[in-house]
Design a protein around this motif. Structure first.
Motif, PDB file in Angstrom:
ATOM      1  N   ALA A 203      34.054  35.633  28.670  1.00  0.00           N
ATOM      2  CA  ALA A 203      34.009  36.974  28.982  1.00  0.00           C
ATOM      3  C   ALA A 203      32.759  37.603  29.725  1.00  0.00           C
ATOM      4  CB  ALA A 203      34.515  37.796  27.618  1.00  0.00           C
ATOM      5  N   ILE A 204      31.607  37.348  28.955  1.00  0.00           N
ATOM      6  CA  ILE A 204      30.417  37.653  29.594  1.00  0.00           C
ATOM      7  C   ILE A 204      30.043  37.462  30.942  1.00  0.00           C
ATOM      8  CG2 ILE A 204      27.835  37.504  29.191  1.00  0.00           C
ATOM      9  CD1 ILE A 204      28.472  36.869  26.286  1.00  0.00           C
ATOM     10  N   TYR A 205      30.470  36.220  31.297  1.00  0.00           N
ATOM     11  CA  TYR A 205      30.358  35.712  32.738  1.00  0.00           C
ATOM     12  C   TYR A 205      31.057  36.698  33.545  1.00  0.00           C
ATOM     13  CZ  TYR A 205      29.823  32.923  36.763  1.00  0.00           C
ATOM     14  OH  TYR A 205      29.416  32.500  38.113  1.00  0.00           O
ATOM     15  N   SER A 206      32.365  36.725  33.330  1.00  0.00           N
ATOM     16  CA  SER A 206      33.300  37.451  34.130  1.00  0.00           C
ATOM     17  C   SER A 206      32.764  39.079  34.100  1.00  0.00           C
ATOM     18  CB  SER A 206      34.689  37.270  33.604  1.00  0.00           C
ATOM     19  OG  SER A 206      35.081  37.957  32.342  1.00  0.00           O
TER      20      SER A 206
ATOM     21  N   PHE B 175      34.386  49.415  28.309  1.00  0.00           N
ATOM     22  CA  PHE B 175      35.054  49.497  27.067  1.00  0.00           C
ATOM     23  C   PHE B 175      36.048  48.676  26.707  1.00  0.00           C
ATOM     24  CE2 PHE B 175      33.802  54.108  28.254  1.00  0.00           C
ATOM     25  CZ  PHE B 175      32.871  54.247  27.186  1.00  0.00           C
ATOM     26  N   GLY B 176      36.556  47.914  27.691  1.00  0.00           N
ATOM     27  CA  GLY B 176      37.418  46.783  27.242  1.00  0.00           C
ATOM     28  C   GLY B 176      36.585  45.461  26.701  1.00  0.00           C
TER      29      GLY B 176
ATOM     30  N   TYR C 288      40.616  40.824  26.723  1.00  0.00           N
ATOM     31  CA  TYR C 288      39.701  41.191  27.598  1.00  0.00           C
ATOM     32  C   TYR C 288      39.947  40.387  28.896  1.00  0.00           C
ATOM     33  CZ  TYR C 288      35.432  41.586  30.419  1.00  0.00           C
ATOM     34  OH  TYR C 288      34.611  41.476  31.498  1.00  0.00           O
ATOM     35  N   LEU C 289      40.006  39.108  28.787  1.00  0.00           N
ATOM     36  CA  LEU C 289      40.278  38.136  29.514  1.00  0.00           C
ATOM     37  C   LEU C 289      41.443  38.357  30.613  1.00  0.00           C
ATOM     38  CD1 LEU C 289      39.356  34.861  28.110  1.00  0.00           C
ATOM     39  CD2 LEU C 289      37.993  36.155  29.350  1.00  0.00           C
ATOM     40  N   MET C 290      42.417  38.987  29.910  1.00  0.00           N
ATOM     41  CA  MET C 290      43.515  39.494  30.646  1.00  0.00           C
ATOM     42  C   MET C 290      43.029  40.775  31.580  1.00  0.00           C
ATOM     43  SD  MET C 290      46.913  38.683  28.392  1.00  0.00           S
ATOM     44  CE  MET C 290      46.257  39.480  26.945  1.00  0.00           C
TER      45      MET C 290
ATOM     46  N   SER D 212      40.742  34.584  38.277  1.00  0.00           N
ATOM     47  CA  SER D 212      41.891  35.489  37.684  1.00  0.00           C
ATOM     48  C   SER D 212      42.850  34.296  36.906  1.00  0.00           C
ATOM     49  CB  SER D 212      42.816  36.273  38.682  1.00  0.00           C
ATOM     50  OG  SER D 212      42.322  37.162  39.014  1.00  0.00           O
ATOM     51  N   LEU D 213      43.334  33.309  37.668  1.00  0.00           N
ATOM     52  CA  LEU D 213      43.924  32.138  37.034  1.00  0.00           C
ATOM     53  C   LEU D 213      43.188  31.572  35.680  1.00  0.00           C
ATOM     54  CD1 LEU D 213      45.682  30.449  39.844  1.00  0.00           C
ATOM     55  CD2 LEU D 213      46.847  31.964  38.184  1.00  0.00           C
ATOM     56  N   SER D 214      41.983  31.289  36.030  1.00  0.00           N
ATOM     57  CA  SER D 214      41.156  30.862  35.083  1.00  0.00           C
ATOM     58  C   SER D 214      41.073  31.541  33.651  1.00  0.00           C
ATOM     59  CB  SER D 214      39.760  30.642  35.485  1.00  0.00           C
ATOM     60  OG  SER D 214      38.830  30.506  34.470  1.00  0.00           O
ATOM     61  N   LEU D 215      41.028  32.961  33.898  1.00  0.00           N
ATOM     62  CA  LEU D 215      40.801  33.870  32.838  1.00  0.00           C
ATOM     63  C   LEU D 215      42.174  33.933  32.131  1.00  0.00           C
ATOM     64  CD1 LEU D 215      38.833  36.765  34.610  1.00  0.00           C
ATOM     65  CD2 LEU D 215      37.978  35.056  32.602  1.00  0.00           C
ATOM     66  N   LEU D 216      43.302  33.866  32.920  1.00  0.00           N
ATOM     67  CA  LEU D 216      44.514  33.945  32.174  1.00  0.00           C
ATOM     68  C   LEU D 216      45.105  32.675  31.457  1.00  0.00           C
ATOM     69  CD1 LEU D 216      46.846  36.010  35.068  1.00  0.00           C
ATOM     70  CD2 LEU D 216      45.924  36.672  32.904  1.00  0.00           C
ATOM     71  N   ILE D 217      44.603  31.572  32.089  1.00  0.00           N
ATOM     72  CA  ILE D 217      45.014  30.318  31.411  1.00  0.00           C
ATOM     73  C   ILE D 217      44.237  30.480  30.110  1.00  0.00           C
ATOM     74  CG2 ILE D 217      44.314  27.903  31.430  1.00  0.00           C
ATOM     75  CD1 ILE D 217      45.224  27.966  34.365  1.00  0.00           C
TER      76      ILE D 217
END
Length: 182
Positions: free
Chosen positions: A79-82, A118-119, A128-130, A168-173
């Motif tokens: 989350a921090i990296y994204s 804010f998210g 948050y990842l989504m 995006s795929l990485s975050l959703l997975i």
């Protein structure tokens, strides 16, 4: 407003989208987008840096999957990296919009950043990842369709599309993995 070309000023005319013109204390310069990319190693460097930037998007979801005891830690790291990457992309928008006077993009970049911030502060990691995955795709689509970004070289547009989809795929997975674990 005047743009300098050589020693003559072109008053009240913007340079073409693919040209950046300016002054240096000792010399004038003109950069053409096509010249700057085709006659250098820039595409190789950009591709290498972009690919290296995917390492956390690949490694951290794997850590979430195999190390359930510390999955919260690994997901927070992702989350921090994204957050950092998306902030960087929006900061580039802000600078371009300010220089080229695209008020709407300036406002949009600030609004997206505040939504992201804010998210990040309020949402649990899976949510948050989504949000971050959606942001990557929204940024990509905006860059594809807004005239501010039309001078992007072809190799960069392809690279950004591939990197944004992979991130995006990485975050959703990872969000799906976290939902299954809880």
């Amino acid at each position: 407003m005047s743009w300098w070309k050589g020693n003559t000023a072109c008053v009240n005319r913007r340079p073409p989208h693919s040209v950046i013109t300016g002054r240096h204390p000792t010399r004038n310069y003109t950069l053409h987008a096509t010249t700057a990319t085709t006659n250098s190693r820039l595409p190789i460097v950009a591709t290498s840096l972009g690919t290296a930037g995917l390492i956390p998007f690949l490694g951290l979801p794997w850590m979430v999957a195999v190390d359930e005891q510390y999955s919260e830690f690994w997901s927070r790291a992702l989350a921090i990296y994204s957050f950092g990457i998306i902030t960087f992309l929006l900061g580039a928008w802000w600078g371009m919009a300010l220089v080229r006077r695209f008020r709407l993009v300036l406002i949009l970049s600030n609004a997206l950043f505040l939504m992201l911030l804010f998210g990040f502060l309020i949402l649990d990691p899976p949510y948050y990842l989504m949000l971050a995955a959606t942001m990557f795709l929204a940024i990509l689509l905006t860059e594809r369709h807004h005239p501010l970004f039309s001078p992007q070289p072809h190799y960069y547009r392809r690279l950004r599309a591939a990197l944004s989809v992979a991130a995006s795929l990485s975050l959703l997975i990872t969000a799906a993995l976290l939902s299954q674990q809880h």
